[in-house]
Design an enzyme around this catalytic site. Structure first.
Site, mmCIF file in Angstrom:
data_model
loop_
_atom_site.group_PDB
_atom_site.id
_atom_site.type_symbol
_atom_site.label_atom_id
_atom_site.label_comp_id
_atom_site.label_asym_id
_atom_site.label_seq_id
_atom_site.Cartn_x
_atom_site.Cartn_y
_atom_site.Cartn_z
ATOM 1 N N ASP A 85 0.902 -1.265 -0.070
ATOM 2 C CA ASP A 85 -0.081 -0.097 -0.061
ATOM 3 C C ASP A 85 0.845 1.158 -0.002
ATOM 4 O OD1 ASP A 85 -1.982 1.889 0.494
ATOM 5 O OD2 ASP A 85 -2.506 1.446 2.426
ATOM 6 N N HIS A 86 1.125 1.945 -0.997
ATOM 7 C CA HIS A 86 1.822 3.086 -1.268
ATOM 8 C C HIS A 86 1.171 4.209 -2.098
ATOM 9 C CE1 HIS A 86 6.413 2.050 -0.188
ATOM 10 N NE2 HIS A 86 5.701 1.203 0.177
ATOM 11 N N GLY A 142 4.365 2.913 8.942
ATOM 12 C CA GLY A 142 4.461 3.936 7.820
ATOM 13 C C GLY A 142 5.769 4.579 7.459
ATOM 14 N N GLU A 143 5.858 5.328 6.391
ATOM 15 C CA GLU A 143 6.931 6.025 5.638
ATOM 16 C C GLU A 143 6.694 7.393 5.469
ATOM 17 O OE1 GLU A 143 6.015 3.289 3.635
ATOM 18 O OE2 GLU A 143 6.986 1.705 4.675
ATOM 19 N N ASN A 201 4.892 7.957 1.688
ATOM 20 C CA ASN A 201 3.662 7.958 1.450
ATOM 21 C C ASN A 201 2.863 8.970 2.629
ATOM 22 O OD1 ASN A 201 3.987 5.738 -0.598
ATOM 23 N ND2 ASN A 201 4.519 4.704 1.498
ATOM 24 N N ALA A 247 8.423 -2.165 18.273
ATOM 25 C CA ALA A 247 7.570 -2.446 17.376
ATOM 26 C C ALA A 247 7.060 -3.743 17.557
ATOM 27 C CB ALA A 247 7.885 -2.034 16.034
ATOM 28 N N THR A 270 9.934 -8.518 7.289
ATOM 29 C CA THR A 270 10.797 -8.862 6.137
ATOM 30 C C THR A 270 12.073 -9.381 6.251
ATOM 31 O OG1 THR A 270 11.412 -6.643 6.029
ATOM 32 C CG2 THR A 270 9.490 -7.025 4.772
#
Length: 347
Positions: free
Chosen positions: A37-38, A105-106, A109, A176, A190
């Site tokens: 999702d970006h 998030g980042e 985005n 996290a 990941t």
């Protein structure tokens, strides 16, 4: 036994291509789909970024695989009340086969509306409150919430699934991972990091909930030429190998293109399974299984999608099934089908 799914990259492919890949993944024997999702791709060479919720609706019509966002940020660009509505509708359309993967998030985005990009600890606090809002709305009751970060007034979801989608939490560091253990139905990662997975599994030191799944992903680049595969992986996904928190704080694809100059082809070749040797791919994927992942999603970098799916269907997935059977001390269960494909933070 570890299951293997396919990772749909919204940064690298348009909607039609993603749907073709989903069909091919199902035909090749993959068990599930992840989808990113970006709002922006990581760099202009990737070149795409369709709205994930539209693509998920289309996926529900073209295949029967489970689908998960990997991951959605419900804190800045999209209010958690809207994420709750989108996720509930996705669960209805997918007949209960949807999982909601969430993360903090980042900036790439989330900064697009001009909101400040907070530090990691604040982002985790926002994520925790967002999950509280989403779970409240999943009850179908009218919700009014006035919290530290979010306000919801007289909100109620009317289109609801029989069972709310599980909420899985992404983590790249111990804080996290501890949050994921506290609020998540599953864990998204990941990295084949046994210690990080152990933090999630152990919960708050009370034995945790070992039944909750660990869901992982990695990228590979199949090609008949290993050198060409390395060059493709470096050109399109050097950003995955940037150090520290750069992936969380850089704001534009151009900034990532500048930072990607720090990443050499040799770095990518060491980190990404590239080329036509199935054993190279199997070793990388088994590292995730050995670290404790219950499901591993594989994303093929670059345009050679059909070749990748044929390669995995005929060579890699059978080897993985054999390896899992050996690890479990028995015959593989639900071995992948062998029919021909029909289509294409660091807290």
């Amino acid at each position: 036994m570890t299951e293997y799914g396919y990772f749909l990259s919204c940064e690298e492919f348009g909607p039609d291509e993603l749907l073709d890949q989903a069909r091919m993944a199902e035909d090749a024997g993959f068990r599930s789909l992840w989808i990113s999702d970006h709002y922006h791709p990581w760099n202009d060479a990737q070149g795409h970024s369709p709205f994930v919720w539209s693509v998920i609706g289309a996926l529900s019509q073209v295949c029967r695989l489970p689908v998960e966002t990997a991951v959605t940020c419900p804190t800045v660009r999209l209010h958690p009340a809207l994420v709750a509505q989108a996720a509930a509708t996705s669960q209805v359309m997918l007949d209960g086969r949807f999982r909601l993967g969430l993360g903090s998030g980042e900036a790439l985005n989330e900064h697009i509306l001009g909101d400040p990009w907070p530090p990691a600890d604040v982002r985790l606090d926002m994520l925790e409150e967002a999950v509280e809002v989403i779970r409240a709305l999943f009850t179908g009751e009218q919700v009014t919430h006035r919290g530290r970060h979010y306000t919801v007034e007289n909100a109620r979801l009317y289109t609801l699934p029989e069972t709310p989608p599980p909420i899985d939490i992404s983590a790249f560091g111990p804080k996290a991972a501890a949050l994921a253990a506290r609020i998540g139905d599953g864990f998204v990662t990941t990295m084949p990091d046994r210690e990080l997975i152990g933090t999630f599994r152990d919960g708050d030191g009370d034995g945790g909930r070992p039944d909750r799944p660990v869901l992982a992903a990695t990228k590979v680049c199949w090609s008949r030429s290993r050198d060409e595969a390395v060059a493709t992986a470096h050109r399109l996904w050097a950003n995955e190998h940037l150090p520290g928190e750069l992936n969380q704080i850089l704001p534009t694809p151009r900034h990532f293109e500048q930072a990607n100059q720090l990443v050499t082809e040799e770095t990518v070749a060491d980190a990404v399974p590239c080329g036509p040797d199935p054993e190279v791919h199997v070793r990388r994927l088994r590292a995730y299984a050995d670290a404790g992942a219950d499901r591993v999603h594989i994303g093929q970098i670059g345009p050679e999608q059909r070749g990748f799916f044929d390669f995995y269907r005929t060579e890699v997935l059978p080897l993985l099934a054999d390896a899992d059977a050996d690890a479990d001390g028995g015959a593989p269960a639900d071995s992948p089908p062998t029919h021909q494909p029909t289509g294409g933070e660091r807290s």
